[in-house]
Design a protein around this motif. Structure first.
Motif, PDB file in Angstrom:
ATOM      1  N   SER A   1       0.825  -1.202   0.000  1.00 16.50           N
ATOM      2  CA  SER A   1       0.000   0.000   0.000  1.00 16.50           C
ATOM      3  C   SER A   1       0.871   1.269   0.000  1.00 16.50           C
ATOM      4  O   SER A   1       1.818   1.384   0.782  1.00 16.50           O
ATOM      5  CB  SER A   1      -0.891  -0.045   1.249  1.00 16.50           C
ATOM      6  OG  SER A   1      -1.500   1.196   1.433  1.00 16.50           O
TER       7      SER A   1
ATOM      8  N   ASP B   1      -3.315   0.957  -3.636  1.00 17.82           N
ATOM      9  CA  ASP B   1      -4.134   1.583  -2.582  1.00 17.82           C
ATOM     10  C   ASP B   1      -4.223   0.696  -1.337  1.00 17.82           C
ATOM     11  O   ASP B   1      -3.659  -0.407  -1.310  1.00 17.82           O
ATOM     12  CB  ASP B   1      -5.497   2.028  -3.123  1.00 17.82           C
ATOM     13  CG  ASP B   1      -6.489   0.875  -3.275  1.00 17.82           C
ATOM     14  OD1 ASP B   1      -6.208  -0.254  -2.810  1.00 17.82           O
ATOM     15  OD2 ASP B   1      -7.565   1.126  -3.867  1.00 17.82           O
ATOM     16  N   GLU B   2      -4.955   1.158  -0.319  1.00 16.14           N
ATOM     17  CA  GLU B   2      -5.030   0.437   0.977  1.00 16.14           C
ATOM     18  C   GLU B   2      -5.678  -0.931   0.829  1.00 16.14           C
ATOM     19  O   GLU B   2      -5.486  -1.800   1.676  1.00 16.14           O
ATOM     20  CB  GLU B   2      -5.868   1.214   2.004  1.00 16.14           C
ATOM     21  CG  GLU B   2      -5.364   2.570   2.385  1.00 16.14           C
ATOM     22  CD  GLU B   2      -5.932   3.681   1.497  1.00 16.14           C
ATOM     23  OE1 GLU B   2      -6.292   3.407   0.330  1.00 16.14           O
ATOM     24  OE2 GLU B   2      -5.994   4.830   1.967  1.00 16.14           O
ATOM     25  N   HIS B   3      -6.465  -1.115  -0.219  1.00 18.66           N
ATOM     26  CA  HIS B   3      -7.151  -2.399  -0.397  1.00 18.66           C
ATOM     27  C   HIS B   3      -6.388  -3.315  -1.355  1.00 18.66           C
ATOM     28  O   HIS B   3      -6.916  -4.350  -1.768  1.00 18.66           O
ATOM     29  CB  HIS B   3      -8.569  -2.165  -0.909  1.00 18.66           C
ATOM     30  CG  HIS B   3      -9.357  -1.250  -0.020  1.00 18.66           C
ATOM     31  ND1 HIS B   3      -9.772  -1.616   1.244  1.00 18.66           N
ATOM     32  CD2 HIS B   3      -9.749   0.036  -0.192  1.00 18.66           C
ATOM     33  CE1 HIS B   3     -10.400  -0.601   1.808  1.00 18.66           C
ATOM     34  NE2 HIS B   3     -10.406   0.418   0.961  1.00 18.66           N
TER      35      HIS B   3
END
Ligand code: FES
Ligand SMILES: [Fe+2]
Length: 350
Positions: free
Chosen positions: A45, A63-65
């Motif tokens: 991330s 991204d964070e996901h």
């Protein structure tokens, strides 16, 4: 359609002047896929890569996901950069100009000292997304591509088989400014015809005549089994594969080594060529030695290419060059590249 045995080179005006430069940016580069790096560079991330696509700054970020996303690297306030170089572990995308901050998914989440501004809605402000694709561990991005990534790479599976570069790590980048049009640099890459004349040391090391040059769809390939190519034989047994992927990406593949080149058009008569080196993890000192030798050698060859390309550029820009005959035996990949350019430029611009 011209045929190879009767083909001529392209006219000089395609390599010079603001009009050709603008046309290339608009109609070729912004409609093509661009190699940004390897997936190992955007593993976690906030890891990100940056590039230029026909003059448009872009970035790709995890991204964070865990989703890999691509954006124009252009702040929605007054066009500042969110990232100026590749990096790891960013928590957010913060503009370098006035500090507006976007999530890793591109949504504006903080705008410095803008609280209370009438009708200013942060939720409506988002970085412009672009397309991202990962193939064999290679990360590509595109703004408005003319073709899918699968179409672009059609035919490369013949020699690449199941090869995958996901486990390779980035080692270093060397950027070389070259005083020539970006297409000229690519064309120089596409033939070994100049090797005996421009690269004496390289010529002593390999028999360029043993190279097979194939061109189809959107790429060409120069290849040779290592034992006959020698190729410095830094990396042991296996094929040496030199791909040129439309319009400005090169993949130079030796056993346990990937070197990529990206030719960035910085002006009508100038480009910058990024050489990126990637290897599987191997800390043995003899491996270090091999890599250093390989990189130094490549630097010598690059300097020779830069010199000849700059001289050819001056001649093309002089207005005195009349297109000459293509060598059907040695310049079939140049011809193939010219045909792709002819198709896009159309008869009225040639
Ligand atoms: S341009 Fe990005 S915050 Fe002003
Ligand atoms: Fe060369």
């Amino acid at each position: 359609m011209t045929d190879l045995t009767h083909a001529y080179a392209l006219p000089g005006h395609l390599y010079h002047g603001a009009e050709a430069h603008g046309f290339d940016a608009e109609r070729i580069l912004r409609r093509s896929w661009q190699l940004l790096g390897l997936v190992s560079q955007v593993r976690d991330s906030g890891d990100h890569l940056v590039a230029d696509i026909g003059g448009v700054p872009v970035l790709v970020v995890r991204d964070e996901h865990g989703v890999l996303r691509g954006f124009e690297n252009i702040c929605r306030h007054r066009a500042g950069p969110l990232a100026t170089c590749a990096g790891r572990g960013a928590k957010a995308l913060r503009c370098r100009y006035h500090g507006w901050t976007y999530t890793l998914a591109g949504q504006l989440r903080a705008a410095t000292e803008m609280a209370g501004t009438p009708d200013f809605k942060m939720e409506d402000i988002h970085l412009n997304p672009i397309q991202v694709a990962v193939v064999r561990g290679l990360v590509f991005a595109a703004i408005e591509p003319d073709m899918s990534i699968d179409e672009l790479l059609t035919g490369t599976e013949k020699k690449l088989g199941s090869r995958d570069f996901s486990h390779y790590e980035f080692e270093r980048r060397q950027s070389f400014p070259v005083a020539c049009n970006w297409k000229l640099y690519v064309e120089n890459y596409l033939e070994g015809y100049h090797v005996p004349h421009v690269h004496p040391a390289l010529n002593a090391l390999l028999d360029y005549r043993s190279y097979v040059t194939e061109a189809e769809h959107w790429h060409s390939l120069q290849w040779s089994p290592m034992e006959s190519a020698a190729s410095g034989n830094f990396y042991g047994e296996g094929d040496a594969l030199y791909y040129c992927i439309w319009p400005n990406t090169m993949l130079n593949i030796l056993p346990n080594r990937l070197q990529t080149n990206r030719v960035i058009a910085t002006g009508p008569d100038t480009c910058v060529v990024d050489f990126d080196y990637y290897y599987p993890v191997d800390d043995r000192p003899e491996e270090r030695q091999r890599r250093d030798t390989d990189q130094q050698f490549s630097e010598v060859v690059q300097a020779e290419d830069a010199e000849i390309c700059a001289q050819v550029q001056r001649a093309l820009a002089s207005g005195r060059y009349q297109p000459g005959r293509i060598n059907p035996k040695r310049e079939n990949a140049v011809f193939h590249y010219h045909e792709l350019i002819r198709r896009i430029y159309g008869p009225e611009r040639l």
